[in-house]
Design a protein around this motif. Sequence first.
Motif, PDB file in Angstrom:
ATOM      1  N   ALA A  60       3.895 -19.863   6.549  1.00 35.02           N
ATOM      2  CA  ALA A  60       3.510 -18.940   7.608  1.00 35.02           C
ATOM      3  C   ALA A  60       4.382 -17.691   7.606  1.00 35.02           C
ATOM      4  CB  ALA A  60       3.602 -19.643   8.965  1.00 35.02           C
ATOM      5  N   SER A  61       5.696 -17.868   7.448  1.00 31.70           N
ATOM      6  CA  SER A  61       6.613 -16.728   7.467  1.00 31.70           C
ATOM      7  C   SER A  61       6.378 -15.806   6.273  1.00 31.70           C
ATOM      8  CB  SER A  61       8.070 -17.225   7.460  1.00 31.70           C
ATOM      9  OG  SER A  61       8.309 -18.046   8.571  1.00 31.70           O
ATOM     10  N   LYS A  62       6.154 -16.405   5.089  1.00 30.48           N
ATOM     11  CA  LYS A  62       5.925 -15.601   3.895  1.00 30.48           C
ATOM     12  C   LYS A  62       4.639 -14.793   4.026  1.00 30.48           C
ATOM     13  CE  LYS A  62       4.544 -17.784   0.310  1.00 30.48           C
ATOM     14  NZ  LYS A  62       4.560 -18.763  -0.794  1.00 30.48           N
ATOM     15  N   ARG A  63       3.579 -15.416   4.563  1.00 27.46           N
ATOM     16  CA  ARG A  63       2.321 -14.706   4.711  1.00 27.46           C
ATOM     17  C   ARG A  63       2.469 -13.532   5.667  1.00 27.46           C
ATOM     18  NH1 ARG A  63      -0.397 -18.588   6.534  1.00 27.46           N
ATOM     19  NH2 ARG A  63      -0.454 -17.982   8.723  1.00 27.46           N
ATOM     20  N   ARG A  64       3.215 -13.742   6.756  1.00 30.82           N
ATOM     21  CA  ARG A  64       3.392 -12.682   7.735  1.00 30.82           C
ATOM     22  C   ARG A  64       4.125 -11.487   7.142  1.00 30.82           C
ATOM     23  NH1 ARG A  64       6.383 -13.161  13.643  1.00 30.82           N
ATOM     24  NH2 ARG A  64       5.922 -11.039  14.328  1.00 30.82           N
ATOM     25  N   LYS A  65       5.172 -11.759   6.336  1.00 32.35           N
ATOM     26  CA  LYS A  65       5.928 -10.666   5.716  1.00 32.35           C
ATOM     27  C   LYS A  65       5.071  -9.897   4.726  1.00 32.35           C
ATOM     28  CE  LYS A  65      10.479 -12.783   6.213  1.00 32.35           C
ATOM     29  NZ  LYS A  65      11.642 -13.373   5.526  1.00 32.35           N
ATOM     30  N   ARG A  66       4.261 -10.616   3.937  1.00 34.99           N
ATOM     31  CA  ARG A  66       3.433  -9.957   2.919  1.00 34.99           C
ATOM     32  C   ARG A  66       2.329  -9.130   3.549  1.00 34.99           C
ATOM     33  NH1 ARG A  66       1.453 -14.028  -1.541  1.00 34.99           N
ATOM     34  NH2 ARG A  66       0.466 -12.097  -2.220  1.00 34.99           N
ATOM     35  N   ASN A  67       1.905  -9.477   4.770  1.00 30.53           N
ATOM     36  CA  ASN A  67       0.830  -8.749   5.424  1.00 30.53           C
ATOM     37  C   ASN A  67       1.306  -7.478   6.108  1.00 30.53           C
ATOM     38  OD1 ASN A  67      -1.040 -10.610   4.627  1.00 30.53           O
ATOM     39  ND2 ASN A  67      -1.050 -11.754   6.544  1.00 30.53           N
ATOM     40  N   GLN A  68       2.609  -7.264   6.170  1.00 29.31           N
ATOM     41  CA  GLN A  68       3.130  -6.077   6.841  1.00 29.31           C
ATOM     42  C   GLN A  68       3.042  -4.843   5.937  1.00 29.31           C
ATOM     43  OE1 GLN A  68       7.010  -7.648   7.820  1.00 29.31           O
ATOM     44  NE2 GLN A  68       6.424  -8.000   9.938  1.00 29.31           N
ATOM     45  N   ILE A  69       2.798  -3.693   6.541  1.00 33.89           N
ATOM     46  CA  ILE A  69       2.673  -2.425   5.811  1.00 33.89           C
ATOM     47  C   ILE A  69       3.730  -1.466   6.332  1.00 33.89           C
ATOM     48  CG2 ILE A  69       1.175  -0.443   5.353  1.00 33.89           C
ATOM     49  CD1 ILE A  69      -1.218  -2.320   5.739  1.00 33.89           C
ATOM     50  N   SER A  70       4.497  -0.882   5.413  1.00 30.50           N
ATOM     51  CA  SER A  70       5.528   0.078   5.823  1.00 30.50           C
ATOM     52  C   SER A  70       5.098   1.514   5.569  1.00 30.50           C
ATOM     53  CB  SER A  70       6.840  -0.205   5.089  1.00 30.50           C
ATOM     54  OG  SER A  70       6.645  -0.113   3.684  1.00 30.50           O
ATOM     55  N   ASN A  71       4.398   1.775   4.469  1.00 22.89           N
ATOM     56  CA  ASN A  71       3.908   3.126   4.180  1.00 22.89           C
ATOM     57  C   ASN A  71       2.711   3.072   3.241  1.00 22.89           C
ATOM     58  OD1 ASN A  71       5.085   2.934   1.463  1.00 22.89           O
ATOM     59  ND2 ASN A  71       7.038   3.236   2.496  1.00 22.89           N
ATOM     60  N   LEU A  72       1.916   4.135   3.270  1.00 19.44           N
ATOM     61  CA  LEU A  72       0.726   4.267   2.426  1.00 19.44           C
ATOM     62  C   LEU A  72       0.611   5.698   1.938  1.00 19.44           C
ATOM     63  CD1 LEU A  72      -1.917   2.308   4.573  1.00 19.44           C
ATOM     64  CD2 LEU A  72      -0.868   1.504   2.457  1.00 19.44           C
ATOM     65  N   LYS A  73      -0.155   5.890   0.860  1.00 18.65           N
ATOM     66  CA  LYS A  73      -0.415   7.237   0.353  1.00 18.65           C
ATOM     67  C   LYS A  73      -1.622   7.829   1.078  1.00 18.65           C
ATOM     68  CE  LYS A  73       1.308   7.414  -4.412  1.00 18.65           C
ATOM     69  NZ  LYS A  73       0.911   7.472  -5.840  1.00 18.65           N
ATOM     70  N   ASN A  74      -1.489   9.096   1.475  1.00 14.36           N
ATOM     71  CA  ASN A  74      -2.642   9.763   2.075  1.00 14.36           C
ATOM     72  C   ASN A  74      -3.512  10.388   0.989  1.00 14.36           C
ATOM     73  OD1 ASN A  74      -1.319  12.102   1.238  1.00 14.36           O
ATOM     74  ND2 ASN A  74      -0.565  12.609   3.285  1.00 14.36           N
ATOM     75  N   ASN A  75      -4.524  11.111   1.387  1.00 20.44           N
ATOM     76  CA  ASN A  75      -5.465  11.690   0.420  1.00 20.44           C
ATOM     77  C   ASN A  75      -4.816  12.702  -0.509  1.00 20.44           C
ATOM     78  OD1 ASN A  75      -7.550  10.177   1.514  1.00 20.44           O
ATOM     79  ND2 ASN A  75      -8.087  11.758   3.016  1.00 20.44           N
ATOM     80  N   ASP A  76      -3.663  13.260  -0.108  1.00 18.70           N
ATOM     81  CA  ASP A  76      -2.953  14.235  -0.943  1.00 18.70           C
ATOM     82  C   ASP A  76      -1.942  13.572  -1.870  1.00 18.70           C
ATOM     83  OD1 ASP A  76      -4.311  16.314   0.343  1.00 18.70           O
ATOM     84  OD2 ASP A  76      -2.834  16.345   1.971  1.00 18.70           O
ATOM     85  N   GLY A  77      -1.888  12.231  -1.855  1.00 12.48           N
ATOM     86  CA  GLY A  77      -0.943  11.518  -2.712  1.00 12.48           C
ATOM     87  C   GLY A  77       0.469  11.471  -2.173  1.00 12.48           C
ATOM     88  N   VAL A  78       0.655  11.769  -0.874  1.00 14.57           N
ATOM     89  CA  VAL A  78       1.977  11.782  -0.257  1.00 14.57           C
ATOM     90  C   VAL A  78       2.163  10.493   0.539  1.00 14.57           C
ATOM     91  CG1 VAL A  78       3.498  12.980   1.369  1.00 14.57           C
ATOM     92  CG2 VAL A  78       1.934  14.288  -0.099  1.00 14.57           C
ATOM     93  N   TRP A  79       3.349   9.860   0.392  1.00 16.34           N
ATOM     94  CA  TRP A  79       3.632   8.633   1.134  1.00 16.34           C
ATOM     95  C   TRP A  79       3.942   8.969   2.590  1.00 16.34           C
ATOM     96  CZ3 TRP A  79       3.123   3.755  -0.755  1.00 16.34           C
ATOM     97  CH2 TRP A  79       3.000   3.621  -2.138  1.00 16.34           C
ATOM     98  N   VAL A  80       3.309   8.271   3.516  1.00 13.56           N
ATOM     99  CA  VAL A  80       3.547   8.488   4.943  1.00 13.56           C
ATOM    100  C   VAL A  80       3.899   7.152   5.589  1.00 13.56           C
ATOM    101  CG1 VAL A  80       2.060  10.507   5.129  1.00 13.56           C
ATOM    102  CG2 VAL A  80       1.073   8.239   5.453  1.00 13.56           C
ATOM    103  N   GLY A  81       4.790   7.218   6.586  1.00 11.60           N
ATOM    104  CA  GLY A  81       5.204   6.013   7.304  1.00 11.60           C
ATOM    105  C   GLY A  81       4.661   6.018   8.716  1.00 11.60           C
ATOM    106  N   TRP A  82       5.088   5.016   9.498  1.00  8.20           N
ATOM    107  CA  TRP A  82       4.567   4.883  10.857  1.00  8.20           C
ATOM    108  C   TRP A  82       4.974   6.059  11.740  1.00  8.20           C
ATOM    109  CZ3 TRP A  82       0.791   1.736  11.693  1.00  8.20           C
ATOM    110  CH2 TRP A  82       0.656   0.581  10.933  1.00  8.20           C
ATOM    111  N   ASP A  83       6.090   6.696  11.424  1.00 10.02           N
ATOM    112  CA  ASP A  83       6.552   7.794  12.271  1.00 10.02           C
ATOM    113  C   ASP A  83       6.055   9.157  11.807  1.00 10.02           C
ATOM    114  OD1 ASP A  83       8.005   7.522   9.963  1.00 10.02           O
ATOM    115  OD2 ASP A  83       9.900   8.209  10.832  1.00 10.02           O
ATOM    116  N   ILE A  84       5.364   9.213  10.641  1.00 12.83           N
ATOM    117  CA  ILE A  84       4.907  10.519  10.133  1.00 12.83           C
ATOM    118  C   ILE A  84       3.447  10.475   9.676  1.00 12.83           C
ATOM    119  CG2 ILE A  84       7.157  11.464   9.464  1.00 12.83           C
ATOM    120  CD1 ILE A  84       6.642  10.415   6.637  1.00 12.83           C
ATOM    121  N   GLY A  85       2.584   9.869  10.488  1.00 17.98           N
ATOM    122  CA  GLY A  85       1.152   9.996  10.227  1.00 17.98           C
ATOM    123  C   GLY A  85       0.428   8.770   9.740  1.00 17.98           C
TER     124      GLY A  85
END
Length: 438
Positions: free
Chosen positions: A360-385
């Motif tokens: 259960a703990s491993k699945r929860r950690k793997r399901n978390q997202i810290s940042n993603l690439k936007n359409n311009d190819g720039v990495w964004v986090g929870w505090d920046i979009g």
Amino acid sequence: MSLLSWNFRGLGNPRAVQFLQEIIFQKRPKVIFLCETLSNKSKVDCVRQRLGYEGIFVVEARVHSGGMAMLWKKEGEAKLLNYGNNHIDLVVNMDGLPEFRVTGFYGELKRSLRRNTWNLIRRLAGESELPWCIIGDLNNMLSPTDKKGGNKYPSWLLRGFQEVLDECNLIDMELVGYPFTWEKGKGTSLWVEERLDRALISHSWNLLFPTARLVNLEISTSDHCPLWLDPVLQEFQKSVKHFRFENAWLREPMCHQIVQSSWELFSEDSFQKKIKCCSTSLAKWGKEITENFKERIAKLNKVLRRVKSRRDVESVKRYKDTHEQLCEVLNQKEIFWRQRAKQLWMRSGDQNTKYFHACASKRRKRNQISNLKNNDGVWVGWDIGLPKLVVDYFDNVFKASNTHSDAVTKFIQEGVSNEQNLALQATVEESEVRAALF
């Protein structure tokens, strides 16, 4: 992005290779440093393929000692700077992270040769201005507290290593977990434990990854413990906790009473209001049932130990009652974690809550997202979009398009008659809900 370092003590041990696979499955490091592989390049490369890594550089063992390997997940994520019999130096460049330097290090084992280790660190310090991390089995200690048992560690070795760190402006990372990484003679009067494995970082690396931590994974098939370095601790938005019914509550008679009393208390209110009030009462009561298993088990075990040695009738009865309570709590704990692990092949009665907890703990950690690439190819986090990026993505996915389905739906045979459809659309009566629930 994380790093794993381990004094492997030979690739010829199948248990060690299997243990390494399990660590990688859990921690998913991007870079791995192995020392004392005691193997040639072809053997290390076979292990690389089993682990699923693309990049590799190997320093082969000399006769029947030494040997090092550095592995990285994708071929283009690292490049070799230099290497020697005691080190492998890489420049790491991964998406979303600034370029930095990682050196896998294996210090001289003989005390008379420790100055060679110190001089090598001094030389490497001047070869690049990149943020720098040295990790591995350095075979050096910084303090008398780095050793437990055996003879006192020579002060000249402590001073020599301390001077190197001062000259090169390196920081010894604090070790999370058990303070010693190597042991000998366990369980005997000659048992010795030392902290020989460590990570040294430059000030620029520390500024780049201020929340990094070095963890002693402790369990090992070698006499050395693996070290796991996580440069970027994931920061996530605090999620809203929603009510979830726990199967473990069903073993408590109080659960049924709470549901019934909550329902009757708001008998004149709407169905939604009753559900909400019932869930609130259950959540408040259930918190004491399912969030303190550790304390409840410890308390009951303490009582058992206290009355176990007594022989009077009252103590025997109390022991029996306490033992039954302990079994009930253990059953609740198993149900609690089995519900989260969702391992359908497990059967009722399997006393394996540690396994359920890990799943259960491993699945929860793997399901978390810290940042993603936007359409311009720039990495964004929870505090920046990142919140807006996620919302926009699903808006586009589920947005209605100008398509016409008549050409397809007209060929679908109806499976629900008009009478059945009217029955399905009818308003649900409160008496029907009461009959279904109670």
